[in-house]
Design an enzyme around this catalytic site. Structure first.
Site, PDB file in Angstrom:
ATOM      1  N   SER A 224      20.291 -23.145  12.570  1.00  0.00           N
ATOM      2  CA  SER A 224      20.128 -22.355  11.345  1.00  0.00           C
ATOM      3  C   SER A 224      21.143 -21.215  11.442  1.00  0.00           C
ATOM      4  CB  SER A 224      19.070 -21.938  10.812  1.00  0.00           C
ATOM      5  OG  SER A 224      18.322 -21.148  11.968  1.00  0.00           O
ATOM      6  N   ASN A 225      21.257 -20.517  12.598  1.00  0.00           N
ATOM      7  CA  ASN A 225      21.696 -19.022  12.807  1.00  0.00           C
ATOM      8  C   ASN A 225      21.064 -17.973  11.892  1.00  0.00           C
ATOM      9  OD1 ASN A 225      23.698 -17.490  14.244  1.00  0.00           O
ATOM     10  ND2 ASN A 225      24.810 -17.142  12.568  1.00  0.00           N
ATOM     11  N   TRP A 226      19.750 -18.449  11.736  1.00  0.00           N
ATOM     12  CA  TRP A 226      18.656 -17.297  11.055  1.00  0.00           C
ATOM     13  C   TRP A 226      18.513 -16.001  11.920  1.00  0.00           C
ATOM     14  CZ3 TRP A 226      13.767 -15.417  12.298  1.00  0.00           C
ATOM     15  CH2 TRP A 226      13.070 -14.910  10.986  1.00  0.00           C
TER      16      TRP A 226
END
Length: 270
Positions: A224-226
């Protein structure tokens, strides 16, 4: 959201921030906690997670370790450790869920190619692998060095070609050469960081993702690279849209299961 996440779906790259001061020149998006991330997991149907040490905290892994502990058995981590870190400390980190070291050669990263071999040779006996983030346009220059790493390694963010290249370019060929070693995984993540054509399709980056899935679906990972620390709040992409991109990148349900469940389970020991 159109994609229904299968049981065991794993997010292999995200970060936590405690709002405290960050290293100069690194993203510090504010406070992002485990309860906030659990909301995202609920929304997307994510069950497992790999927490990656942010550049903001250099080699102070406390925020990452604390989050892994709070998340429990479905969490693993990626740490930053200096050359010469004692074996006892590496053992402690391994027991706390760390499975890889972050090599980040772009602005704000702490460990670059100059120390990569030394650090990776230290952590390899503990079962760790290397996560390498670079400008993919530099891959032809560094391909041989990366190939010399012991054990497995991961290339971040679809190669992170800061100016997207074509699938027939020498730079992308270099990434495929790494994949062909059988020891290289690639994260299908963060197309918004490099795309020039823009969302929600990110076609210039998506064509590279499709080519990678076609080449080796058994070594692709999704992330996600959140909380999307490199982009301003108002420009952050929809997490649902980012997961739905897999329907385009990996049209086969069997391939998506590999990418979301089986591959990360193999690499991170879930």
């Amino acid at each position: 959201m159109k994609l229904k996440a299968p049981a065991g779906t794993t997010d292999t790259h995200m970060h936590f921030y405690d709002g405290a001061s960050a290293a100069p020149g690194t993203p510090n998006p504010g406070t992002f906690t485990v309860p906030m991330y659990r909301e995202l997991q609920k929304r997307l149907g994510l069950e497992r997670v790999v927490v990656v040490q942010p550049n903001a905290y250099r080699d102070d892994n406390r925020v990452t370790l604390s989050a892994i502990k709070e998340l429990g058995q479905n969490a693993r981590g990626v740490a930053v450790v200096k050359p010469g870190t004692p074996a006892a400390e590496l053992d402690r980190l391994t027991k706390a869920g760390i499975r890889a070291v972050r090599i980040m050669t772009l602005h704000g990263g702490m460990l670059g190619f100059d120390v990569m071999e030394q650090v990776v040779s230290q952590v390899h006996p503990f079962g760790w692998h290397a996560i390498v983030q670079l400008d993919g346009r530099e891959l032809p220059k560094h391909e041989a060095q990366i190939k010399h790493l012991p054990g497995k390694f991961v290339i971040d963010h679809i190669g992170k070609f800061l100016e997207p290249v074509t699938p027939d370019s020498k730079e992308f060929r270099s990434l495929l050469n790494l994949v062909e070693t059988g020891r290289c995984w690639v994260k299908l993540s963060a197309p918004y960081e490099t795309s020039r054509t823009g969302g929600p399709k990110y076609e210039d980056v998506s064509r590279l993702a499709r080519a990678l899935v076609k080449k080796a679906p058994e070594r692709m990972l999704w992330a996600s690279n959140w909380p999307h620390p490199s982009v301003p709040k108002e420009q952050r992409p929809s997490d649902e849209d980012l997961l739905d991109l897999l329907l385009d990148w990996a049209p086969s349900e069997a391939d998506r299961r590999k990418i979301l469940v089986d591959n990360p389970a193999e690499l991170y020991g879930f």
